[in-house]
Design a protein around this motif. Sequence first.
Motif, short mmCIF file in Angstrom:
data_model
loop_
_atom_site.label_atom_id
_atom_site.label_comp_id
_atom_site.label_asym_id
_atom_site.label_seq_id
_atom_site.Cartn_x
_atom_site.Cartn_y
_atom_site.Cartn_z
N ASN A 73 2.04 -11.16 -42.55
CA ASN A 73 2.08 -12.19 -43.58
C ASN A 73 1.88 -11.63 -44.99
OD1 ASN A 73 2.47 -14.65 -42.00
ND2 ASN A 73 0.45 -14.22 -41.15
N THR A 74 2.51 -10.49 -45.26
CA THR A 74 2.42 -9.87 -46.58
C THR A 74 3.82 -9.67 -47.16
OG1 THR A 74 2.49 -7.62 -45.69
CG2 THR A 74 0.30 -8.62 -45.98
N LEU A 75 3.87 -9.44 -48.46
CA LEU A 75 5.16 -9.13 -49.09
C LEU A 75 5.71 -7.82 -48.57
CD1 LEU A 75 4.50 -10.17 -52.81
CD2 LEU A 75 5.29 -11.57 -50.88
N GLU A 76 4.82 -6.88 -48.25
CA GLU A 76 5.25 -5.60 -47.67
C GLU A 76 5.93 -5.84 -46.32
OE1 GLU A 76 2.34 -4.60 -50.77
OE2 GLU A 76 2.48 -6.16 -49.24
N GLY A 77 5.38 -6.76 -45.52
CA GLY A 77 5.99 -7.10 -44.24
C GLY A 77 7.33 -7.79 -44.41
N ILE A 78 7.39 -8.72 -45.34
CA ILE A 78 8.65 -9.45 -45.59
C ILE A 78 9.74 -8.47 -46.01
CG2 ILE A 78 9.78 -11.08 -47.14
CD1 ILE A 78 7.09 -12.64 -47.18
N ALA A 86 15.85 -7.73 -39.79
CA ALA A 86 15.49 -9.05 -39.26
C ALA A 86 16.43 -10.11 -39.84
CB ALA A 86 14.05 -9.37 -39.61
N ASP A 87 16.80 -11.08 -38.99
CA ASP A 87 17.65 -12.18 -39.43
C ASP A 87 16.85 -13.30 -40.09
OD1 ASP A 87 20.24 -11.25 -38.27
OD2 ASP A 87 19.10 -11.42 -36.40
N GLY A 88 15.56 -13.34 -39.81
CA GLY A 88 14.73 -14.40 -40.36
C GLY A 88 13.26 -14.03 -40.24
N LEU A 89 12.42 -14.88 -40.79
CA LEU A 89 10.98 -14.61 -40.85
C LEU A 89 10.19 -15.81 -40.37
CD1 LEU A 89 11.17 -13.16 -44.42
CD2 LEU A 89 10.43 -11.80 -42.46
N TRP A 90 9.07 -15.52 -39.73
CA TRP A 90 8.10 -16.53 -39.31
C TRP A 90 6.81 -16.20 -40.05
CZ3 TRP A 90 8.27 -20.09 -34.94
CH2 TRP A 90 7.04 -20.64 -34.59
N VAL A 100 -3.45 -24.39 -53.10
CA VAL A 100 -2.27 -23.53 -53.17
C VAL A 100 -1.97 -22.98 -51.78
CG1 VAL A 100 -1.27 -21.43 -54.15
CG2 VAL A 100 -2.74 -22.91 -55.56
N PRO A 101 -0.76 -23.15 -51.26
CA PRO A 101 -0.40 -22.56 -49.96
C PRO A 101 -0.32 -21.04 -50.07
CG PRO A 101 1.13 -24.33 -50.56
CD PRO A 101 0.33 -24.00 -51.79
N VAL A 102 -1.00 -20.36 -49.16
CA VAL A 102 -1.00 -18.90 -49.12
C VAL A 102 -0.66 -18.45 -47.71
CG1 VAL A 102 -2.71 -18.73 -50.98
CG2 VAL A 102 -3.46 -18.73 -48.59
N ARG A 157 4.67 -19.28 -52.61
CA ARG A 157 5.67 -19.18 -53.68
C ARG A 157 6.10 -17.73 -53.89
NH1 ARG A 157 6.98 -22.91 -57.79
NH2 ARG A 157 5.18 -24.19 -57.17
N GLN A 158 5.16 -16.81 -53.87
CA GLN A 158 5.51 -15.40 -53.98
C GLN A 158 6.38 -14.95 -52.82
OE1 GLN A 158 1.38 -14.01 -54.26
NE2 GLN A 158 1.89 -13.03 -56.21
N ALA A 159 6.05 -15.41 -51.63
CA ALA A 159 6.82 -15.03 -50.44
C ALA A 159 8.26 -15.55 -50.53
CB ALA A 159 6.14 -15.56 -49.19
N LEU A 160 8.43 -16.78 -50.96
CA LEU A 160 9.77 -17.36 -51.05
C LEU A 160 10.66 -16.56 -51.98
CD1 LEU A 160 8.91 -21.17 -51.20
CD2 LEU A 160 9.89 -19.91 -49.27
#
Length: 332
Positions: A73-78, A86-90, A100-102, A157-160
């Motif tokens: 669940n990190t930006l490094e992982g994404i 990967a075709d998508g992310l969970w 704030v959603p984190v 928001r950062q992840a998106l």
Amino acid sequence: MSVRPSTPWIRAAAALALGCLLPLAAAAGEQALAASSPAAQPNAADARTAAARHRHEPLIIAHRAGTADYPENTLEGIRGSLADGADGLWLTVQLSEDGVPVLYRPVDLAANTDGTGTVAEHTAAELTRLNAGWNFHPRGTTDTPFRSDPALLPTLRQALAEVPRDRLLFLDLKQADPEPLVQAVVAVLRDTHRTANTVVYSTDATATGAARAAGGVQVAEDRDLTRERLLEIALAHRCDAPPADGTWMAFEDRRTVAVSETFTSGTATTEVEVTPWDREAVACLDPKDRANLMVIGVTDADRYRELGHLGIDAVLVDSPRDAVSWKASPER
């Protein structure tokens, strides 16, 4: 194609959730992170079309952004999982003290970070200073490389901002009181125009119910309903009406269940491991190839290919780095 509200119980992984606007405090807490994207209207057919293109080679979805390969669940992982193919992310989402959603999964911050307490006890500003890779060990080592090169805990928001719009995104909502989380997540999705190709999932029917009530987003079928369906098929060979077109359903490839039998003198319980995804299950749940089926926890190439031949649309894996090699001709 619109997704109808699913019946109570399970049908894992179907659609996203929309809700009310974020509280002003949450909006203020994220202003520094808000880079707005071009508008895209919610469309339940987006995820459906993406899955259909990969029939017989199920989509590879990175569980918690590739928890076996990167700090989860990190930006490094994404970034890493997408680069790996990967075709998508969970991704797993919780709500900070200031709304704030984190991205974070365990209850205790000490499980993955250099912090303590729970997500709900800290503001977003405090949480995003934590190192979410603090306890991460690359496979086969005792090294902790992210202690010197921090993987900071990100906001949704950062992840998106890191996820291309053509990739499927599943948001797994985790919170003791899920309704504020649902509304905050929906507000971010609307504000960033990311309702298309995003699916909201939760093991808590209250969360998925609130997401459906918000309207305008895709929400997965309730896990309890999917489990009930699969067990009815496996144990009683009973096939109820299939889900609405475009519905995402998700459940484990293997699961230990307790079967109880009641006698006059008492009850006997037997634990058995079941593999609910087979030809009968797919034929029942998706007879016209209009629903979207995800199998959780696939770990080898043979099973991946077998599921593809059955008509499964996606598999959830801890290591997309390994899983992309299962495809006959990897696209990325």
